[in-house]
Design an enzyme around this catalytic site. Structure first.
Site, mmCIF file in Angstrom:
data_model
loop_
_atom_site.group_PDB
_atom_site.id
_atom_site.type_symbol
_atom_site.label_atom_id
_atom_site.label_comp_id
_atom_site.label_asym_id
_atom_site.label_seq_id
_atom_site.Cartn_x
_atom_site.Cartn_y
_atom_site.Cartn_z
ATOM 1 N N THR A 79 11.375 -6.440 -11.349
ATOM 2 C CA THR A 79 11.994 -8.036 -11.555
ATOM 3 C C THR A 79 10.360 -8.258 -10.630
ATOM 4 O O THR A 79 9.992 -8.014 -9.360
ATOM 5 C CB THR A 79 12.916 -9.108 -11.436
ATOM 6 N N CYS A 84 4.458 5.083 20.342
ATOM 7 C CA CYS A 84 5.556 4.939 20.896
ATOM 8 C C CYS A 84 6.546 5.707 20.789
ATOM 9 O O CYS A 84 7.570 4.695 20.242
ATOM 10 C CB CYS A 84 5.715 3.604 22.045
ATOM 11 N N HIS A 91 -1.979 -7.691 2.413
ATOM 12 C CA HIS A 91 -2.129 -8.530 3.406
ATOM 13 C C HIS A 91 -3.331 -7.945 4.213
ATOM 14 O O HIS A 91 -3.569 -8.396 5.352
ATOM 15 C CB HIS A 91 0.070 -7.932 4.309
ATOM 16 N N SER A 120 -4.027 -3.230 -0.587
ATOM 17 C CA SER A 120 -2.925 -3.470 -0.194
ATOM 18 C C SER A 120 -3.224 -5.092 0.545
ATOM 19 O O SER A 120 -4.042 -5.272 1.080
ATOM 20 C CB SER A 120 -2.520 -3.003 1.233
ATOM 21 N N GLN A 178 -7.585 -0.278 4.054
ATOM 22 C CA GLN A 178 -8.758 -0.869 4.923
ATOM 23 C C GLN A 178 -10.317 -1.510 4.333
ATOM 24 O O GLN A 178 -10.460 -1.889 5.425
ATOM 25 C CB GLN A 178 -8.619 -0.059 5.946
ATOM 26 N N GLY A 186 1.212 -1.133 0.280
ATOM 27 C CA GLY A 186 -0.063 -0.090 0.190
ATOM 28 C C GLY A 186 0.857 1.605 -0.085
ATOM 29 O O GLY A 186 0.512 2.448 -0.587
ATOM 30 N N THR A 187 1.886 1.425 0.543
ATOM 31 C CA THR A 187 2.766 2.663 0.789
ATOM 32 C C THR A 187 3.490 3.084 -0.716
ATOM 33 O O THR A 187 3.520 4.036 -0.807
ATOM 34 C CB THR A 187 3.667 1.889 1.930
ATOM 35 N N ASN A 197 -8.136 2.981 9.109
ATOM 36 C CA ASN A 197 -7.492 2.002 9.930
ATOM 37 C C ASN A 197 -7.580 2.004 11.615
ATOM 38 O O ASN A 197 -8.187 0.775 12.292
ATOM 39 C CB ASN A 197 -6.352 2.181 9.563
#
Ligand code: PLP
Length: 380
Positions: free
Chosen positions: A237, A325, A201, A199, A179, A72-73, A151
């Site tokens: 590739t 964090c 995943h 994306s 999402q 996605g990025t 998200n």
């Protein structure tokens, strides 16, 4: 160790067995380069093209409108930078305050490079007003980039209205559908977006592969120059095994979609009711607006989300929070901040995200575990 209960599906999903099985031959026997002219290479090329058709079908596109990327990025960066490069005189970009960091960090870099980046805010429910986007459009607007589903909260944006306005004004629109794909029907036939990011995943496919839908006739400059793969839009590739896996995941997301989504929503609603019951002071974020069927963001006032997540994790339950964090301190979620959620609540916000693999027994166990750990934290 007790069986894991995985309710962090907006972070990533478990690859389906069928996905893994379909990928394996491309790491063992079918290793040819799809650009090779020999028959071995061409048989692999054929499988890449079949996967492209499946991904296209998920969003009602034609196969030639799909470009495979590393996720996605990369697709987001290709959409935005690729569009800006085509019309360098246009220096105005519109986005929203609650985008994923792939869009946010890119837009903040664009700001440093001298682009005029307009960030449209959201209301207390996390919704963006399409009129607000309309009012910011200018002659020099190069691109509008908005997410379809958030998200953290699952809130769905009215991309149909945003797309209609952008299309009327001739401004390219990129929709981050990472999402929403597979959880909401998507059809680029009726949604006049110029580009759309997917994306694998997030829909039970492998990590490190995604796709950018680029409407036929749209000009775009590549980010990655190389061997001319993906019709020159993305050199390098192809990650054949991952692309094949993404095709299988896309096809699986289409089968029985309505039934699967209804089931996910009913389990999500059960979890929501259960958590309200065990913690009457908890607030469901964006609970009254259109949101993804799998997402529940619930804020436990006066408790640190990290404390809850740690105890959940000890009990074998995976969930997450929107806070990050950084250098020892916990940064508040930019999404909840943009919604104006008071800090006491925002710090206790936990996101549970379900998948088609989530079961009723798991939901019941999560509710009882949360009840137990809240009393341990002295919060009930
Ligand atoms: N956009 C949204 C809304 C996301 O949730 C994510 C991942 O969490 C991305 C983009 C980035 O996708 P990827 O992990 O494939 O790079």
């Amino acid at each position: 160790m007790a069986r894991l209960i995985y309710l962090d599906n907006n972070a990533t999903t478990r690859p389906l067995d069928a996905v893994v099985e379909a990928m394996l031959p491309f790491m063992r026997e079918q290793y040819a380069n799809p650009s090779s002219v020999h028959r071995f290479g061409q048989s692999v090329r054929h499988q890449v093209e079949l996967a492209r058709e499946k991904v296209a079908a998920l969003i009602g596109a034609s196969a030639k409108e799909i470009t495979f990327t590393s996720g996605g990025t990369e697709a987001i960066n290709l959409a935005v930078r690729g569009t800006l490069a085509v019309r360098p005189e246009r220096r105005h970009v519109i986005t929203t305050a609650v985008e994923h960091s792939a869009v946010r960090k890119l837009c903040s870099r664009l700001g440093e490079e001298g682009y005029d980046v307009d960030e449209v805010g959201v209301n207390g429910d996390g919704c963006v007003d399409p009129e607000e986007i309309t009012s910011r459009l200018r002659d020099e607007t190069a691109i509008v980039s908005v997410m379809h589903a958030n998200n953290e909260t699952g809130v769905l944006f009215d991309v149909e209205r945003i797309a209609a306005v952008c299309s009327d004004r001739g401004v390219p629109l990129h929709v981050d559908a990472v999402q929403s794909a597979g959880k909401v029907p998507l059809d680029v036939g009726s949604l006049p977006a110029t580009m759309l990011t997917l994306s694998a995943h997030k829909l039970h496919g492998p990590k490190g592969v995604g796709a950018l839908y680029v409407r036929s006739g749209t000009r775009l400059e590549p980010l990655m120059l190389g061997g001319g793969q993906e019709r020159g839009l993305r050199g390098g590739t192809e990650n054949v095994a991952a692309i094949v896996g993404m095709g299988v995941a896309a096809k699986a997301a289409m089968g029985d979609a309505e039934v699967v989504r209804a089931r996910m929503k009913s389990l999500r609603d059960l979890l929501e009711d259960g958590l309200r019951r065990v913690s009457p002071g908890a607030r469901v974020i964006a609970g009254n607006v259109d949101r993804l069927c799998n997402t529940l963001n619930v804020a436990f006032a006066g408790i640190q989300a990290e404390a809850i997540l740690l105890l959940l994790s000890e009990a074998g339950i995976c969930a997450s929070s929107g806070s990050a964090c950084s250098s020892g301190s916990i940064e508040l979620s930019h999404v909840l901040q943009a919604m104006g959620i008071e800090e006491r609540l925002a710090r206790g916000a936990v996101r549970f995200s379900l998948s088609s693999l989530t079961t009723r027994a798991e939901i019941d166990q999560v509710i009882s575990t949360v009840a137990r750990l809240l009393s341990r934290l002295g919060a009930t």
